[in-house]
Scaffold this motif. Sequence first.
Motif, mmCIF file in Angstrom:
data_model
loop_
_atom_site.group_PDB
_atom_site.id
_atom_site.type_symbol
_atom_site.label_atom_id
_atom_site.label_comp_id
_atom_site.label_asym_id
_atom_site.label_seq_id
_atom_site.Cartn_x
_atom_site.Cartn_y
_atom_site.Cartn_z
ATOM 1 N N SER A 177 0.827 -1.212 0.000
ATOM 2 C CA SER A 177 0.000 0.000 0.000
ATOM 3 C C SER A 177 0.860 1.259 0.000
ATOM 4 N N VAL A 178 1.917 1.250 0.841
ATOM 5 C CA VAL A 178 2.816 2.404 0.902
ATOM 6 C C VAL A 178 3.499 2.627 -0.438
ATOM 7 N N ALA A 179 3.948 1.530 -1.054
ATOM 8 C CA ALA A 179 4.621 1.641 -2.350
ATOM 9 C C ALA A 179 3.670 2.195 -3.412
ATOM 10 N N PHE A 180 2.399 1.774 -3.351
ATOM 11 C CA PHE A 180 1.419 2.258 -4.321
ATOM 12 C C PHE A 180 1.176 3.756 -4.145
ATOM 13 N N VAL A 181 1.021 4.188 -2.874
ATOM 14 C CA VAL A 181 0.804 5.604 -2.595
ATOM 15 C C VAL A 181 1.978 6.438 -3.086
ATOM 16 N N VAL A 182 3.199 5.969 -2.816
ATOM 17 C CA VAL A 182 4.397 6.691 -3.262
ATOM 18 C C VAL A 182 4.429 6.795 -4.779
ATOM 19 N N LEU A 183 4.055 5.699 -5.450
ATOM 20 C CA LEU A 183 4.051 5.693 -6.912
ATOM 21 C C LEU A 183 3.041 6.693 -7.459
ATOM 22 N N VAL A 184 1.840 6.715 -6.851
ATOM 23 C CA VAL A 184 0.806 7.654 -7.307
ATOM 24 C C VAL A 184 1.261 9.091 -7.111
ATOM 25 N N ILE A 185 1.848 9.377 -5.929
ATOM 26 C CA ILE A 185 2.319 10.736 -5.657
ATOM 27 C C ILE A 185 3.407 11.147 -6.642
ATOM 28 N N THR A 186 4.325 10.215 -6.946
ATOM 29 C CA THR A 186 5.407 10.509 -7.892
ATOM 30 C C THR A 186 4.855 10.833 -9.275
ATOM 31 N N ILE A 187 3.869 10.019 -9.712
ATOM 32 C CA ILE A 187 3.268 10.238 -11.033
ATOM 33 C C ILE A 187 2.546 11.592 -11.064
ATOM 34 N N MET A 188 1.805 11.919 -9.986
ATOM 35 C CA MET A 188 1.085 13.185 -9.937
ATOM 36 C C MET A 188 2.038 14.374 -9.957
#
Length: 600
Positions: free
Chosen positions: A213-224
């Motif tokens: 979950s943490v990795a997914f959130v980080v990925l989404v934030i990076t993409i945004m």
Amino acid sequence: MMTDSYVIGCSSTCDNKGGNLTPKNGSCSGAGCCQVNVPKSLQYYQGYFNEGYNTTEIWRSSPCSYMAVIEANEFHFSTTYLKSTVFYDKYNGTAPVVYDWAISTETCTEAKRNMTSYACVSDNSVCIDNLTNGYGYRCKCSNGYEGNPYVKDGCKDIDECLNNVTYPCMGICTNTLGNFTCSCHQGNYMMNGVCVPNKKLGFGLVPAVVGASVAFVVLVITIMCAYLIKERRKLQHIKQHYFRQHGGLLLFEEMKSQQGVAFKIYSHEELQEATNMFNEQHILGQGGHGTVYKGILKGNMEVAVKRCMTINEQQKKEFGKEMLILSQINHKNIVKLLGCCLEVEVPMLVYEFIPNGTLFDLIHGNYGHQITLATRLRIAHESAEALTYLHSCASPPILHGDIKSSNILLDKNLIAKVSDFGASILAPTDESQFVTLVQGTCGYLDPEYMQLCQLTDKSDVYSFGVVLVELLTCQKAFNLNAPEHEKSLSMRFLNALKDNKLGDILDGQIKNSENMPFLEEIAELANQCLEMSGVNRPSMKQVADNLDRLRKVMQHPWAEQNSEELESLLGDSSMVISRGTSTGNFSIERKGVMELDSGR
């Protein structure tokens, strides 16, 4: 208030001659006892024995005669009540009843209209309509609170964590205002209201889920973030493109080379902040060329921001050049252009803010008929001076292209300020010069321009002539609701002059014997401005000079004297005034150079 009334009753007897009325325990149906239901919603009752009540034959054996209002479920008849005081002794002289009550006779909705008498005064209290009886209301504490809703601060928060029976929590109970939360200790999770250890999920599963979950959130934030950075750069490129396209670089360099030019290039963000994101409540006016907003720049400087609607390719190339020329206009009767914004598709203009509305509002508003002739003449003269400056003093000359009463603003002292250069063009000296397609406004447009599609300084003269007629008549330049031959004010005015009916069209507030010579002179000047052929119209300088001379004549005490006395007073000075025998108009012409007080 309830107004229903009832008469109810029942009959009982102890006469057992027929053998059918033997009192029985638990039965109150007429043998020694009778009962009747009291209707709901009664606020008052009176009990009594009627005239048929007679205990002559039974008083020795059954001396107890009484009636009572009592809760039905609490009364069970006993034959012992007939010959003793058992009933009275049982309830100690009282009887159990259930009272229904309400606050006044209003519903909740009605009661809330008068907060001074509204009974639910405690915070966290609610109003409940008394549905049982169908009228009145009561108060209670909101869910999660308890206490007295009829006094201020009477409803207190319930600490649910202190009552685990009513509010069960098998984990960590946390009280909140009006509620509570139940959570689990670290290493457990909530399942069906019970905290269960994480190990029941399987060893290592929870850390894996959390890590994913943490990795997914980080990925989404990076993409945004990457997307926002890309869009921001794209927006900057667009702004730079528009800035160069509108001649911003040329304008910036010219501003650096010409010291003392009070002109600023504003950013889009500055103007958004000044107008609260171009909020509709900031709109000062709307027209064919764009919308004008009131803005407040940093330092509490009030400005008018104009968002133009469209601009063609040729205009885009020469916009910066035109802005530099317009920024150098400096005349007391022309609204000052303070700057522009070039980093948008259609450039925005920033003008000084003029607080007192437009000449259109003054003429056609509720107070339009209170304007004196002297004030109207002064405003006309100041506007003419502004146009004279544009035509004769600006370099190169500037044609306004949309002169009308709504483009003449008035400051706090009602000084005229010609505005809205959205339709202006620089007077062409060769084919390569900047030319703008001018739309103009119906009722003010030069008929020669509409035929030849060629805008000249005489087009502004024609439009100014319409404004003069507006000032004389207090009527609008164009009326869509009028008959076909009366829609145009200029046509009605010219027809009135032609038929010697000028008085019929003049504003009654300024039409009097004292003013008529001046009104006729102004009308003749307007008539010359409205000539169909531009070559027959006077220049704006001639118009301004004539208006100036009329003002001087009005402001001197000899204005009411006859023409022979005026001529003898003026002698060989600045003007000679003679009266024509056919129309009674003043004819004024310049003879000398002596200057008279202008009355400004």
